[in-house]
Design a protein around this motif. Structure first.
Motif, PDB file in Angstrom:
ATOM      1  N   GLY A  29      41.782  39.921  37.143  1.00  0.00           N
ATOM      2  CA  GLY A  29      41.987  40.067  38.575  1.00  0.00           C
ATOM      3  C   GLY A  29      42.223  38.744  39.264  1.00  0.00           C
ATOM      4  N   SER A  33      46.290  36.422  39.442  1.00  0.00           N
ATOM      5  CA  SER A  33      46.896  37.435  38.566  1.00  0.00           C
ATOM      6  C   SER A  33      47.931  38.265  39.316  1.00  0.00           C
ATOM      7  N   TYR A  34      47.514  38.868  40.427  1.00  0.00           N
ATOM      8  CA  TYR A  34      48.370  39.834  41.116  1.00  0.00           C
ATOM      9  C   TYR A  34      49.580  39.181  41.785  1.00  0.00           C
ATOM     10  N   THR A  38      53.486  39.565  40.538  1.00  0.00           N
ATOM     11  CA  THR A  38      54.417  40.152  41.504  1.00  0.00           C
ATOM     12  C   THR A  38      55.621  39.245  41.707  1.00  0.00           C
ATOM     13  N   GLY A 226      43.930  44.380  44.456  1.00  0.00           N
ATOM     14  CA  GLY A 226      45.132  43.569  44.330  1.00  0.00           C
ATOM     15  C   GLY A 226      46.251  43.886  45.295  1.00  0.00           C
ATOM     16  N   ASP A 229      47.138  41.013  47.536  1.00  0.00           N
ATOM     17  CA  ASP A 229      47.796  39.921  46.819  1.00  0.00           C
ATOM     18  C   ASP A 229      49.246  40.258  46.493  1.00  0.00           C
ATOM     19  N   ILE A 230      49.503  41.519  46.198  1.00  0.00           N
ATOM     20  CA  ILE A 230      50.878  41.972  45.987  1.00  0.00           C
ATOM     21  C   ILE A 230      51.649  41.851  47.297  1.00  0.00           C
ATOM     22  N   SER A 259      51.584  50.182  45.231  1.00  0.00           N
ATOM     23  CA  SER A 259      50.722  49.613  44.188  1.00  0.00           C
ATOM     24  C   SER A 259      49.392  50.335  44.070  1.00  0.00           C
ATOM     25  N   LEU A 265      46.371  46.071  37.320  1.00  0.00           N
ATOM     26  CA  LEU A 265      47.645  45.358  37.222  1.00  0.00           C
ATOM     27  C   LEU A 265      48.826  46.279  36.959  1.00  0.00           C
ATOM     28  N   ILE A 268      51.500  46.413  39.810  1.00  0.00           N
ATOM     29  CA  ILE A 268      52.567  45.436  40.057  1.00  0.00           C
ATOM     30  C   ILE A 268      53.883  46.191  40.248  1.00  0.00           C
TER      31      ILE A 268
END
Length: 285
Positions: A29, A33-34, A38, A226, A229-230, A259, A265, A268
């Motif tokens: 996470g 990561s996200y 992306t 996430g 973050d995306i 998402s 994940l 994504i």
């Protein structure tokens, strides 16, 4: 340390890859990561500067050009449901990341996204970033504090001014600031573009003294992890490309909303979703 490639970068993320303790195991996470994955999905040459143990396997980010600052532990979060809502706990934290940890081959990335989740990015890093780079911030990790028991609490961002003034765009959630509208207004006045994500309600964009709201489509929610973050990676990438915060926010809301219909994940954006969101924006739908 480990550098996987030295090709010029379009998008660089700086922050901790995390291990999230979930029912049945551990899930990768963190913004690192996200947002990184992306940006890669958007077709950008993407890099990551992070800190985690050498032993930590990162197959999900294998295509990403990665520098690791090795540490004893990976930053490890656990979310515990209580009668008073969700309580977040930090079990371990990896090493702090400073300007000296950014490889020379990475520093001139077109977009540099500072994405702390556990106060791990040294704020003075902003003074060492290239003037030509587009700087995006997701400052949630600078608004967290925890004691010996690891229980995370909100704290007001301690050193925002230099970061806000240098940033080309800042993305926060309404939860990051505990719904403090006065603080949101203050941040909006100190930075070029501020976005406040509001979960199921979409997002607000503050730009040039104007505020616009982008509504989110109704979807079947499976996992919200996430999504912010995306959203941030799509928004920063599209804003850099188009210089249009409204259009960037519309596409980011669409892809972030999709998402949450998948776990972790797997949320994504897919190539098909990215293409469809772009087409819908062009049509003005």
């Amino acid at each position: 340390m480990q550098i996987s490639d030295i090709q010029p970068l379009d998008y660089l993320v700086i922050g901790h890859i995390t291990q999230d303790l979930v029912k049945g195991g551990v899930m990768l996470g963190g913004t690192a990561s996200y947002s990184t994955m992306t940006a890669h999905a958007l077709g950008l040459r993407t890099g990551l500067v992070t800190s985690c143990p050498k032993w930590l396997s990162l197959p999900e980010i294998a295509p990403i050009k990665t520098y690791r600052k090795y540490s004893q532990h990976a930053t490890t979060f656990e979310n515990i449901e209580t009668d008073h809502g969700r309580q977040q706990v930090v079990h371990h934290c990896a090493a702090v990341i400073g300007a000296e940890d950014i490889p020379e081959e990475f520093i001139n990335a077109a977009i540099i996204h500072l994405g702390p989740v556990a106060n791990e990015v040294n704020p003075i890093i902003i003074n060492n970033l290239p003037a030509a780079s587009f700087i995006g911030l997701t400052p949630q990790g600078w608004m967290r504090i925890w004691g010996n028991d690891g229980h995370v609490q909100y704290r007001r961002w301690q050193t925002p001014d230099a970061l806000l003034e240098r940033a080309d765009a800042v993305v926060i959630s309404v939860e990051d600031v505990q719904g403090d509208e006065d603080l949101i207004s203050e941040y909006a006045q100190k930075t070029r573009v501020l976005v406040v994500t509001e979960g199921f309600d979409g997002a607000r964009v503050y730009w040039n003294g104007d505020i616009r709201h982008v509504s989110a489509p109704r979807v079947n929610v499976v996992d919200q992890t996430g999504a912010g973050d995306i959203f941030a990676a799509v928004f920063l990438a599209r804003l850099h490309a188009t210089q249009d915060p409204w259009t960037a926010a519309e596409q980011a809301v669409k892809l972030a909303s999709q998402s949450v219909t998948r776990m972790g994940l797997a949320g994504i954006p897919t190539p098909e979703e990215i293409q469809d969101a772009s087409i819908e924006i062009l049509k003005g739908s």
